[in-house]
Every structure is written in structure tokens, then in C-alpha cells.
Motif scaffolding. Structure first.
Motif, PDB file in Angstrom:
ATOM      1  N   LYS A   4       0.838  -1.198   0.000  1.00  0.00           N
ATOM      2  CA  LYS A   4       0.000   0.000   0.000  1.00  0.00           C
ATOM      3  C   LYS A   4       0.878   1.255   0.000  1.00  0.00           C
ATOM      4  O   LYS A   4       0.611   2.208  -0.743  1.00  0.00           O
ATOM      5  N   VAL A   5       1.929   1.249   0.799  1.00  0.00           N
ATOM      6  CA  VAL A   5       2.854   2.394   0.831  1.00  0.00           C
ATOM      7  C   VAL A   5       3.518   2.558  -0.531  1.00  0.00           C
ATOM      8  O   VAL A   5       3.624   3.672  -1.059  1.00  0.00           O
ATOM      9  N   LEU A   6       3.947   1.458  -1.132  1.00  0.00           N
ATOM     10  CA  LEU A   6       4.560   1.524  -2.455  1.00  0.00           C
ATOM     11  C   LEU A   6       3.550   2.013  -3.494  1.00  0.00           C
ATOM     12  O   LEU A   6       3.883   2.821  -4.365  1.00  0.00           O
ATOM     13  N   LEU A  59       2.532  12.325   2.621  1.00  0.00           N
ATOM     14  CA  LEU A  59       1.992  12.712   3.928  1.00  0.00           C
ATOM     15  C   LEU A  59       0.593  13.293   3.787  1.00  0.00           C
ATOM     16  O   LEU A  59      -0.300  13.000   4.589  1.00  0.00           O
ATOM     17  N   ALA A  60       0.378  14.113   2.762  1.00  0.00           N
ATOM     18  CA  ALA A  60      -0.927  14.739   2.555  1.00  0.00           C
ATOM     19  C   ALA A  60      -2.014  13.708   2.293  1.00  0.00           C
ATOM     20  O   ALA A  60      -3.176  13.917   2.650  1.00  0.00           O
ATOM     21  N   ARG A  61      -1.656  12.597   1.703  1.00  0.00           N
ATOM     22  CA  ARG A  61      -2.643  11.572   1.372  1.00  0.00           C
ATOM     23  C   ARG A  61      -2.835  10.543   2.484  1.00  0.00           C
ATOM     24  O   ARG A  61      -3.670   9.644   2.379  1.00  0.00           O
ATOM     25  N   THR A  62      -2.086  10.689   3.565  1.00  0.00           N
ATOM     26  CA  THR A  62      -2.187   9.755   4.686  1.00  0.00           C
ATOM     27  C   THR A  62      -3.468   9.995   5.466  1.00  0.00           C
ATOM     28  O   THR A  62      -3.862  11.133   5.700  1.00  0.00           O
ATOM     29  N   ASN A  63      -4.099   8.915   5.885  1.00  0.00           N
ATOM     30  CA  ASN A  63      -5.313   8.998   6.679  1.00  0.00           C
ATOM     31  C   ASN A  63      -5.180   8.056   7.868  1.00  0.00           C
ATOM     32  O   ASN A  63      -4.967   6.856   7.683  1.00  0.00           O
TER      33      ASN A  63
END
Length: 187
Positions: A4-6, A59-63
């Protein structure tokens, strides 16, 4: 989780239509690009400015809740501001008026840093209702006393205050600002 991170990294780095792949335990995984911050990543290591831009996007797309939320990504200066993905139309400004905050740092550095600042002062309840809390400090702090969000980002205060600090000046051209609808909507 690592896939998911990739996936998010490739989405931020490569443009729409480009793909990257990896093989793990004999299984091939493909990841599609979407935003196009760093297409030169295909050719080799990213220079520091691209590391900062890619970090801001991730970072902006992290939830913290792991759910999809409709967001508007914007950048006011630097290389990100030149990309269509970060330039909001008038309609997008109207549909996404709530300024959550900004995200910046460098997670590719040997000593990674992830920062956030708050933009919607006094709007904590609205941010929580929209499932976006990565700019809100928790009771957790770093060893030097800085506040940390539920996403593990160091929260440096309001974005207006951060802009005048040494950290704010270093990352000024490498921030992604996130705006939200003023009500909960489905993505």
C-alpha cells in the motif's frame, strides 16, 4: 501494508499512464502512476528537492483511519505548484473550502522527518467528522517535547506561524496543502 505504501509512492511519483512493478516471492505486483511529481525516479535516485515534494504528497494523502476521503491537494510555490494536480479550479475552491493544513518533510532522508501544520484553527470537530486528523496534535510528544499527530507527524502549530520559522522556510516550496469539503462527502 508495504504494498500500500509503495502504491501511494508510485501514484505520487509517476504520471497517469505510467506503471512500476515489483516481484515478491514470485508474484508480480504492478502499481499505476497518477500525479507525476517525480517521473525521473524511473532512471535513478531522486534529488533532494524531489524527495521533499514526494514526501509532501505522501503525507498529505495519509489517513489515520485508513479510509478514502475526498481531498483537494494544492501547492502555492515551487515545482509542485506547476503541476496541474496541485492547481485548484474555482469550482474546486468552492467545493473544498476547509483548509486542513499542510504537510512536508523528507521520509527518504537517513533521519526521516514528517511534519504537519494546522490550517483550520478551531475546526477540530469538522476535521474529525471528515476523518482527517493528521494535522491535529495528540497527547504524544517527541523526546524534545514537540506534539505528534495520530499519523505520527510532528505538528508544528498553525501554518501561518510555521511559515516564519526556519523549518517553514526550508520546506516552503515543498508543501502540500489539503482542503476538505465543509461537510462529509463520499469520495
Amino acid at each position: 501494508m508495504q504494498r500500500k505504501v509503495l502504491q501511494y509512492t508510485v501514484e505520487c511519483a509517476l504520471p497517469n499512464g505510467d506503471t512500476a512493478f515489483g516481484v515478491h516471492d514470485g508474484t508480480r505486483y504492478e502499481f499505476a502512476g497518477a500525479i507525476g511529481i517525480a517521473p525521473e525516479w524511473r532512471e535513478g535516485p531522486l534529488p533532494k528537492p524531489k524527495q521533499l515534494d514526494l514526501t509532501a504528497c505522501l503525507l498529505a494523502r495519509t489517513n489515520a483511519f485508513g479510509v478514502s476521503v475526498a481531498i483537494s491537494l494544492r501547492s502555492e510555490s515551487g515545482g509542485l505548484a506547476a503541476l496541474p494536480m496541485f492547481a485548484a479550479s474555482q469550482e474546486e475552491h468552492e467545493d473544498f473550502p476547509l483548509w486542513e493544513g499542510a504537510f512536508f518533510g523528507n521520509i527518504f532522508d537517513p533521519n526521516p522527518v514528517a511534519y504537519a501544520c494546522t490550517g483550520a484553527g478551531g475546526k477540530d470537530a469538522a476535521l474529525r467528522a471528515l476523518k482527517r486528523i493528521c494535522t491535529l496534535p495528540t497527547a504524544q510528544t517527541t523526546t524534545d517535547g514537540a506534539q505528534v499527530s495520530a499519523c505520527g507527524f510532528v505538528v508544528l502549530g498553525t501554518c501561518e506561524d510555521v511559515a516564519t520559522t526556519p523549518i517553514g522556510r526550508v520546506f516552503a516550496d515543498h508543501m502540500v496543502h489539503v482542503y476538505l469539503p465543509d461537510r462529509a462527502v463520499s469520495p
